[in-house]
Each structure stands twice: as C-alpha cells, then as structure tokens.
Scaffold this motif. Structure first.
Motif, short mmCIF file in Angstrom:
data_model
loop_
_atom_site.label_atom_id
_atom_site.label_comp_id
_atom_site.label_asym_id
_atom_site.label_seq_id
_atom_site.Cartn_x
_atom_site.Cartn_y
_atom_site.Cartn_z
N LEU A 68 18.28 32.26 -29.78
CA LEU A 68 17.62 33.16 -30.74
C LEU A 68 16.24 32.66 -31.13
O LEU A 68 15.33 33.45 -31.38
CB LEU A 68 18.50 33.36 -31.97
CG LEU A 68 19.79 34.14 -31.71
CD1 LEU A 68 20.68 34.12 -32.95
CD2 LEU A 68 19.49 35.57 -31.28
N THR A 69 16.06 31.35 -31.17
CA THR A 69 14.74 30.79 -31.48
C THR A 69 13.76 31.09 -30.36
O THR A 69 12.61 31.46 -30.62
CB THR A 69 14.82 29.27 -31.74
OG1 THR A 69 15.69 29.05 -32.86
CG2 THR A 69 13.46 28.68 -32.03
N VAL A 70 14.21 30.97 -29.13
CA VAL A 70 13.35 31.31 -27.99
C VAL A 70 12.98 32.80 -28.07
O VAL A 70 11.81 33.17 -27.89
CB VAL A 70 14.02 30.95 -26.64
CG1 VAL A 70 13.26 31.55 -25.46
CG2 VAL A 70 14.14 29.45 -26.51
N ILE A 71 13.96 33.64 -28.36
CA ILE A 71 13.69 35.08 -28.50
C ILE A 71 12.70 35.30 -29.64
O ILE A 71 11.75 36.08 -29.52
CB ILE A 71 15.00 35.86 -28.73
CG1 ILE A 71 15.85 35.84 -27.46
CG2 ILE A 71 14.71 37.30 -29.17
CD1 ILE A 71 17.27 36.33 -27.64
N ARG A 72 12.89 34.61 -30.76
CA ARG A 72 11.99 34.76 -31.91
C ARG A 72 10.57 34.36 -31.55
O ARG A 72 9.61 35.04 -31.94
CB ARG A 72 12.51 33.94 -33.09
CG ARG A 72 11.69 34.15 -34.34
CD ARG A 72 12.35 33.54 -35.53
NE ARG A 72 11.46 33.66 -36.68
CZ ARG A 72 11.63 33.05 -37.81
NH1 ARG A 72 12.69 32.29 -37.99
NH2 ARG A 72 10.78 33.21 -38.80
N LEU A 73 10.42 33.29 -30.81
CA LEU A 73 9.07 32.88 -30.39
C LEU A 73 8.45 33.91 -29.45
O LEU A 73 7.24 34.18 -29.53
CB LEU A 73 9.12 31.50 -29.74
CG LEU A 73 9.36 30.34 -30.71
CD1 LEU A 73 9.66 29.05 -29.95
CD2 LEU A 73 8.17 30.16 -31.65
N LEU A 74 9.27 34.50 -28.58
CA LEU A 74 8.77 35.56 -27.70
C LEU A 74 8.34 36.78 -28.51
O LEU A 74 7.30 37.39 -28.23
CB LEU A 74 9.82 35.93 -26.66
CG LEU A 74 10.08 34.90 -25.57
CD1 LEU A 74 11.30 35.29 -24.73
CD2 LEU A 74 8.86 34.69 -24.70
N VAL A 75 9.13 37.15 -29.51
CA VAL A 75 8.80 38.28 -30.37
C VAL A 75 7.47 38.01 -31.09
O VAL A 75 6.60 38.89 -31.17
CB VAL A 75 9.92 38.58 -31.38
CG1 VAL A 75 9.48 39.58 -32.45
CG2 VAL A 75 11.15 39.10 -30.65
#
Length: 168
Positions: A68-75
């Motif tokens: 989810l952190t990787v997704i958050r950074l992508l967002v």
C-alpha cells in the motif's frame, strides 16, 4: 513527481493514508506476537492457533503496508498532492523530514522484516527491531504537528486528510 498540484487530496489518497495508519497501529500493538511464533518454530514445536495466527498476521500486515505504501507513492507521483500550507521554514523542514522518514520506515520495516524472517539475516532483524520505537516517535510528532496546525493555527491541515473537499 507530477507537475499537477490538486487543490485537495483525492479520496483514494485519503483512504490509503488511514488504512496504512490503521495497519501500522495494528503492528505496533500486536507486533510482538511474531516472537512467539519464532520461538515455537525455532524449538521445533507447533505453535498454538492464536500464536500462529497472530505471528502470520504480523507478516501479512507488514506485506500489506509495503504494498500500500508503494501504491501511495505511485498515487502521489501520478496525481500530485496539494501544496503545503503556509508555515515557517523550520516547520516546513520538520514536516518534510518527518514524512520522508515515515515513508522510509513504511518501506524499510517490512523489507527488513521479510529479510529477517525468510532470509534469516540477523542484521535485518536488528534493523527491523529499531523500527518500532522510531515509528512511535515519528507518529507522535506527526499527530502533534497535525493537532498543532488544526487547533492552534486553525489552518485546516488535519481536515485535508479527512475530506477531499478543497478549502474555501
């Protein structure tokens, strides 16, 4: 980083923030359960159901935090984030530093935990164990900063992570 700077955080970004926060809180409260699982497996025994469940939950919640952190950074990269609220240079530096350290922990803690658990890397385990007190300190600073902005400065900082509506 995205050139686009939205007026408010997206609902998805807000959801990611609070889901990750809840998962980190779970890890801080129940994270020691991995030790019981490790002890039972090291001794060649079979852990009881609760120990096995909570130990494995620690692993899977850690993986979820990482993903989810990787997704958050992508967002953040794709959608951008609102401009910081006006603050002193010292406050801006402190906020930026705390956020960078939180992101490093949200990636580093799960990675070192996985390296320790699955790779048997003792150094990774030692680094992983330092994450808990660092998380507690940084979360406390993060919460105090948000409350200071919301209650003392009344600048709506906390509101930005609760609603996707832009401030008027």
């Amino acid at each position: 980083m995205s050139k686009f700077q939205p007026a408010a955080y997206s609902p998805f970004h807000i959801l990611l923030h609070w889901v990750i926060a809840a998962l980190i809180l779970f890890q801080l409260i129940f994270g020691e359960s991995i030790e019981g699982l490790k002890d039972a497996l090291r001794d060649g025994g079979t852990p009881d159901t609760a120990t096995a469940f909570m130990g494995n939950a620690h692993i899977w919640v850690g993986i979820a935090i990482l993903a989810l952190t990787v997704i958050r950074l992508l967002v953040r990269t794709v959608s951008g984030v609102p401009a910081p609220l006006p603050a002193s240079k010292l406050q801006e530096l402190a906020a930026k530093g705390a956020h960078i350290l939180l992101y490093l922990l949200m990636i580093g803690a799960p990675v070192t935990g996985l390296l320790a658990w699955y790779g048997g890397i003792h150094t990774a385990e030692e680094v992983h164990e330092v994450a808990k007190p660092l998380f507690i300190i940084l979360i406390a600073l993060h919460v105090l900063g948000a409350l200071y902005h919301q209650l003392a400065l009344k600048d709506g900082s906390l509101t930005r992570m609760v609603t996707s509506r832009a401030r008027a």
